[in-house]
Design a protein around this motif. Structure first.
Motif, PDB file in Angstrom:
ATOM      1  N   LYS A   1       7.300   5.001  -1.270  1.00  9.55           N
ATOM      2  CA  LYS A   1       6.290   5.558  -2.312  1.00  9.55           C
ATOM      3  C   LYS A   1       5.012   4.693  -2.503  1.00  9.55           C
ATOM      4  N   SER A   2       4.942   3.963  -1.757  1.00  8.31           N
ATOM      5  CA  SER A   2       3.200   3.140  -2.239  1.00  8.31           C
ATOM      6  C   SER A   2       3.366   2.125  -0.965  1.00  8.31           C
ATOM      7  N   PHE A   3       2.384   1.574  -1.074  1.00  8.28           N
ATOM      8  CA  PHE A   3       2.341   0.379   0.195  1.00  8.28           C
ATOM      9  C   PHE A   3       1.392  -1.066  -0.253  1.00  8.28           C
ATOM     10  N   LYS A   4       1.871  -1.836   0.125  1.00  6.43           N
ATOM     11  CA  LYS A   4       1.117  -3.746  -0.280  1.00  6.43           C
ATOM     12  C   LYS A   4      -0.056  -3.708   0.713  1.00  6.43           C
ATOM     13  N   TYR A   5      -1.131  -4.198   0.435  1.00  9.28           N
ATOM     14  CA  TYR A   5      -2.039  -4.668   1.406  1.00  9.28           C
ATOM     15  C   TYR A   5      -2.421  -6.242   0.559  1.00  9.28           C
ATOM     16  N   ASP A   6      -2.395  -7.708   1.479  1.00  7.38           N
ATOM     17  CA  ASP A   6      -3.029  -8.547   1.967  1.00  7.38           C
ATOM     18  C   ASP A   6      -4.477  -8.754   1.694  1.00  7.38           C
TER      19      ASP A   6
ATOM     20  N   ASN B   1       3.627  -5.109   5.964  1.00  2.03           N
ATOM     21  CA  ASN B   1       5.082  -4.252   7.127  1.00  2.03           C
ATOM     22  C   ASN B   1       6.299  -5.235   5.920  1.00  2.03           C
ATOM     23  N   VAL B   2       6.470  -4.468   4.861  1.00  2.00           N
ATOM     24  CA  VAL B   2       7.426  -4.676   4.140  1.00  2.00           C
ATOM     25  C   VAL B   2       8.557  -3.761   3.724  1.00  2.00           C
ATOM     26  N   PRO B   3       9.823  -4.366   3.038  1.00  2.00           N
ATOM     27  CA  PRO B   3      10.702  -3.007   3.159  1.00  2.00           C
ATOM     28  C   PRO B   3       9.964  -2.804   2.013  1.00  2.00           C
ATOM     29  N   ARG B   4      10.287  -1.461   2.167  1.00  2.00           N
ATOM     30  CA  ARG B   4       9.665  -0.205   1.155  1.00  2.00           C
ATOM     31  C   ARG B   4      10.543   1.316   1.951  1.00  2.00           C
ATOM     32  N   HIS B   5      11.097   1.589   2.155  1.00  2.00           N
ATOM     33  CA  HIS B   5      12.050   2.593   2.424  1.00  2.00           C
ATOM     34  C   HIS B   5      13.374   2.435   1.272  1.00  2.00           C
TER      35      HIS B   5
END
Length: 302
Positions: A227-232, A239-243
């Motif tokens: 649904k969305s992405f995380k950034y440093d 690359n974190v659990p996102r599905h």
């Protein structure tokens, strides 16, 4: 056109294209060893299919001794190809030393072969699930020969083993070969349980961090995505659990989009054309709301 003119154009562009740009150098692995061979990777998958579905994709040999002879030859060839292609894939590993590549590739190839009996078991449960879920299937041979899910899952289950070993590039080549042929896109990092079925299949997308339980059935066009992405802090994507997590005995009908790190509870049914971004408890039945009857005015419907 004069031959001199043709030669002039060809030679000029040969000179330009032969120079490696800075961007090319950044994208290439260090060293000058050969890169993965896509055709050999195809041969690896074909060999695994001939080992797992021996009677279908090699020769029907009812006698165990004869089967052992042919499978033994195929395993030896498989080891040779795997060792070579894994070594070529390891060139993309920035932390790997050149001296370690060949021994690591040999060890990984043997580890893969050790896991083939489990890959075989899982694939036969997938065949069983597809046969039991589709009344159009008249026999198991029809499923093995004709159904795109069997081809896709063979590629995926091979690639998933290599992905868990942290082999670079090769697992993605394997799953993308199935993707281009069947239209089913499964990342090798996804975790998929046994008795997995995809009916029809075209347009299915399963993301890298998906976790799918046992006895799950998907239909065409299903997306298990982020649904969305995380950034440093530097703006790089993490690359974190996102599905999604799909628990056991779930059925998801065509063109449903299940997005984000949510859980679809066991024994649930998700109807077609649904957009799901929240957790769904076990034994749920989710479907579209009723259609709204409205006239197409002021540009609506265009």
């Amino acid at each position: 056109m004069e031959k001199n003119k043709i030669n002039e154009v060809l030679l000029r562009n040969v000179a330009l294209l032969s120079k490696q740009s800075g961007r090319e150098e950044e994208m290439m692995p260090k060293g000058d060893a050969p890169l993965p061979d896509v055709e050999e990777v195809k041969s690896i998958v074909a060999l695994v299919k001939s080992i797992i579905f021996t009677d279908y994709f090699y020769k029907r040999q009812p006698e165990e001794q004869i089967r052992s002879f042919y499978i033994g030859g195929s395993l030896e060839e498989l080891y040779t190809l795997l060792r070579r292609q894994i070594a070529r894939g390891l060139q993309f590993c920035e932390d790997c030393c050149d001296e370690e590549v060949i021994p690591s590739a040999e060890e990984m190839a043997l580890r893969f072969i050790d896991q083939l009996p489990e890959v075989k078991r899982m694939l036969y449960t997938d065949v069983e699930a597809m046969f039991q879920n589709d009344p159009a299937a008249t026999n198991y041979g029809e499923v093995i020969y004709c159904y795109p899910v069997v081809n896709t899952m063979t590629h995926y289950r091979i690639a998933h083993v290599l992905h868990k070993m942290q082999v670079p590039v090769i697992p993605r080549i394997i799953t993308e070969q199935a993707h281009s042929k069947t239209g089913i896109d499964i990342h090798p990092g996804a975790v998929i349980g046994d008795y997995f079925a995809i009916d029809h299949g075209t347009g299915v997308v399963i993301g890298e961090t998906c976790i799918i339980g046992s006895h799950v059935t998907l239909y065409q066009g299903v997306t298990l995505g982020a649904k969305s992405f995380k950034y440093d802090a530097e703006g790089h994507m993490l690359n974190v659990p996102r599905h999604p997590i799909i628990e056991d005995y779930v059925t998801i009908y065509s063109n449903a989009s299940i997005l984000g790190r949510i859980t679809i509870g066991h024994h649930s049914v998700i109807g077609g054309n649904i957009w799901v971004t929240n957790n769904i408890p076990p034994h749920s039945r989710i479907q579209q709301s009723k259609a709204v009857d409205m006239s197409f005015q002021g540009g609506l419907g265009i």
